[in-house]
Structures are given as C-alpha cells and as structure tokens.
Design an enzyme around this catalytic site. Sequence first.
Site, short mmCIF file in Angstrom:
data_model
loop_
_atom_site.label_atom_id
_atom_site.label_comp_id
_atom_site.label_asym_id
_atom_site.label_seq_id
_atom_site.Cartn_x
_atom_site.Cartn_y
_atom_site.Cartn_z
CB CYS A 254 42.29 43.64 40.68
SG CYS A 254 41.89 42.00 40.10
CB CYS B 28 40.47 49.16 50.67
SG CYS B 28 41.79 49.11 49.42
CB CYS C 105 42.73 41.95 32.87
SG CYS C 105 42.95 43.29 34.06
CG ASP D 193 25.77 42.97 52.84
OD1 ASP D 193 26.54 42.23 52.21
OD2 ASP D 193 26.11 43.61 53.84
#
Length: 361
Positions: free
Chosen positions: A184, A230, A181, A124
């Site tokens: 989102c 979120c 798509c 990360d």
Amino acid sequence: MIKKALIKNIAEELEIDICRITDGSDLKKYREILKERKRSGLWPQPFTESNIDRLSKPSLHFKGLKSIIVIAINYNNSDKTNKYLSTYLSQKDYHIYLREVMEKMVAKIKAEINQDFKAKIFVDAAPFLEKALAERAGVGFIAKNSLLINPDFGSYIFLGEIFTDLEIEKDEALDLDCGECTLCLEHCEGDALTAPYQLEADKCIAYLTQKKGIIPPAERKKMGAHIWGCDSCQLICPYNKAKPINTKEELQYFDKDIEYFLKLRRKDPPEELKTTAIYWRGSRILIRNALIAAANLEKKEYFDLIKAKLADNSSLIRYYAAWSLSEIDYDKALGILKKHLAKETNEKVRAEIKRIILKHD
Ligand code: SF4
C-alpha cells in the site's frame, strides 16, 4: 456479568458481520503513539479531534462506562466499483444504517436480559480512537495503511460502537499484522502513506475530494478520475483479495459516473443522492470534483456541458469550469474564456481565466 455469547447471538440475528466486546479503560498504548506523533509534528491531521484525552479516554464520553460493543458490517462492493467513486459509497448512508442496526441491538439485549441499562451509539463521527477500540476488541488490526483489517472481510468494513454501563465479558485482540508487506505504501496514488502506519491526511486523495474551496493545480492532477474517495491502498492489499461481497440491499454501491455529477442541478438534487454518505459535503463540491475528473481524463464529449457551467451562480463552479475547458481543449476554450472574462465579476475566477489566457499569449 453478561455472557458475550448472548450479545454475539443477537448480532448474528441482526446480520451484523462482526461483533466484539472491550472494556471502557483508557487506550494507553495509542495515547503514547499520539504523543510521539505530536512531538514529530505529524499530528493532529485534518478532520480529526486534537484533544488526546478525549481521543484516548472512552469513559469521558459516557458516565459509568463498563463495556463497549464494537460492530463491523461488510461493505465490499469492489466487484462493481467504478473509477469515480470509492467502494464504500452505498445507496443508503451507512451512518444511518449502522445506527438503526445498533438501536435494534440495544432493544433486543434489553428484552433478552429483561433488564434496563444505559447505552450510547456512535458511528464514525465519534471523538475517540475508534479503530484503536476495534483493535483492542479483536475486530481486526490497524494496518500500515492506517485502516482496520479483519482477516475474514479485509478492510471493507464499517465500524460502530455501543457504549454501555452493562458489564459484559470481553474479547481479546487478534495476533495479526501486515508482516513484511509494504504494497500500500508503494501504490498510494496520493503519496500520502509516508511511512508504515503514517497517513498524511492532507496528501490523501480521499481527503482532497472532501476539501472545500480551491485545490491547487498539482493536487487537481493527483485527483485523477476520483470524484469521491480513493481505494488504491485497499485494492492492492492482499488481505482484501477474494473476500465476501456485500449482499445487503441498502449497502449496494451507488454506481454513478462523471456525467451524473456534471448534470447535477444544485437547487434540485436527486432524492437518491440525498440518502448517501457524500451529500453532507453538498453538490457544489461534487460538481467541482467532476469538473476536475473531466479535465484529468480530457473528456471532450462533455465540453459543451462544462461550457454551460460558466453561467453557474457559484464562482467555485465557474472557476473549475474555466480550468476544465482549458485542460480538455485549450484552443477551443481560449475564445470562450476571453469572451466570458468580459462579463465575469468574481476576482478569483477572473485571475484563473487570465492565468489560462497568459499560457497562450
Ligand atoms: Fe498491510 Fe500490505 Fe495491506 Fe498495506 S497492502 S495494509 S502493508 S497487508
């Protein structure tokens, strides 16, 4: 040249869900994308490295780099996730979990090939384009929500990398994308996905929950019930439907609600919280976010708990406690805040209380 099958067998023994290999060459395609974003003023974003060379030239981070082993671990806890904390929030900090797994992996490879080699582990905090490397290695594809999606596990995956001077057979990128798509983009709660592949991080609710200091009123409202992170762009994504649930004990969901955070004692936080990936931000920010969530949800049952926070020695907490009380029950809060104003010494808290009182007068 080491066979990639050998590396993947070791990964499987260690219950690593995905393991792919790429080489240490520059990420040319992504370098051009970043330059274009910089020209359009869309980059750099908060919490990101801004040096394009460091981001796109993995070899700058490891002398003699030949191969990169990219691993991914499934963290899908979406069957248990509550509305307050993102599904990635596991009981053990995933940075630690992945690092331990990769350390074992390096040791096993050394034992298996009976040869010493150099290796460096990243999780990360890496100052390079981690998702781009994972895409090139074939772990998944970078989707329109800017997350990495794997066809078997969706976007519920933690990534880790081992940089090494071993030469290992490499994998190819997948031939997959989002197609037509745009779900989102339509469902992003923060309106942060302003175009495909374009996440404006300072609008993203996950970012707001990590941001320090005072959050302006409009953004507070946008945070809704979110105390940390979120998942709206993940929950709506068809690639995340009916994917395997995470079974690793250490990565089970940290299932805590608003009351848990409102009751946190800053000087004496619970041990279980200290082992999670959110503790780095400190309990003050978590309490602030819980106060915002309580206000947004008009949680009358916590009014007295929040009122007690007016005595906290953090001005940030007193500021949000005042605002939260006024949002939950304005008339009841008014007298309490007027009384508190007489003894409040912090200028920002005083200004906020005066602003609240003025709404009435
Ligand atoms: Fe791609 Fe649709 Fe998933 Fe967004 S919701 S990441 S556009 S597949």
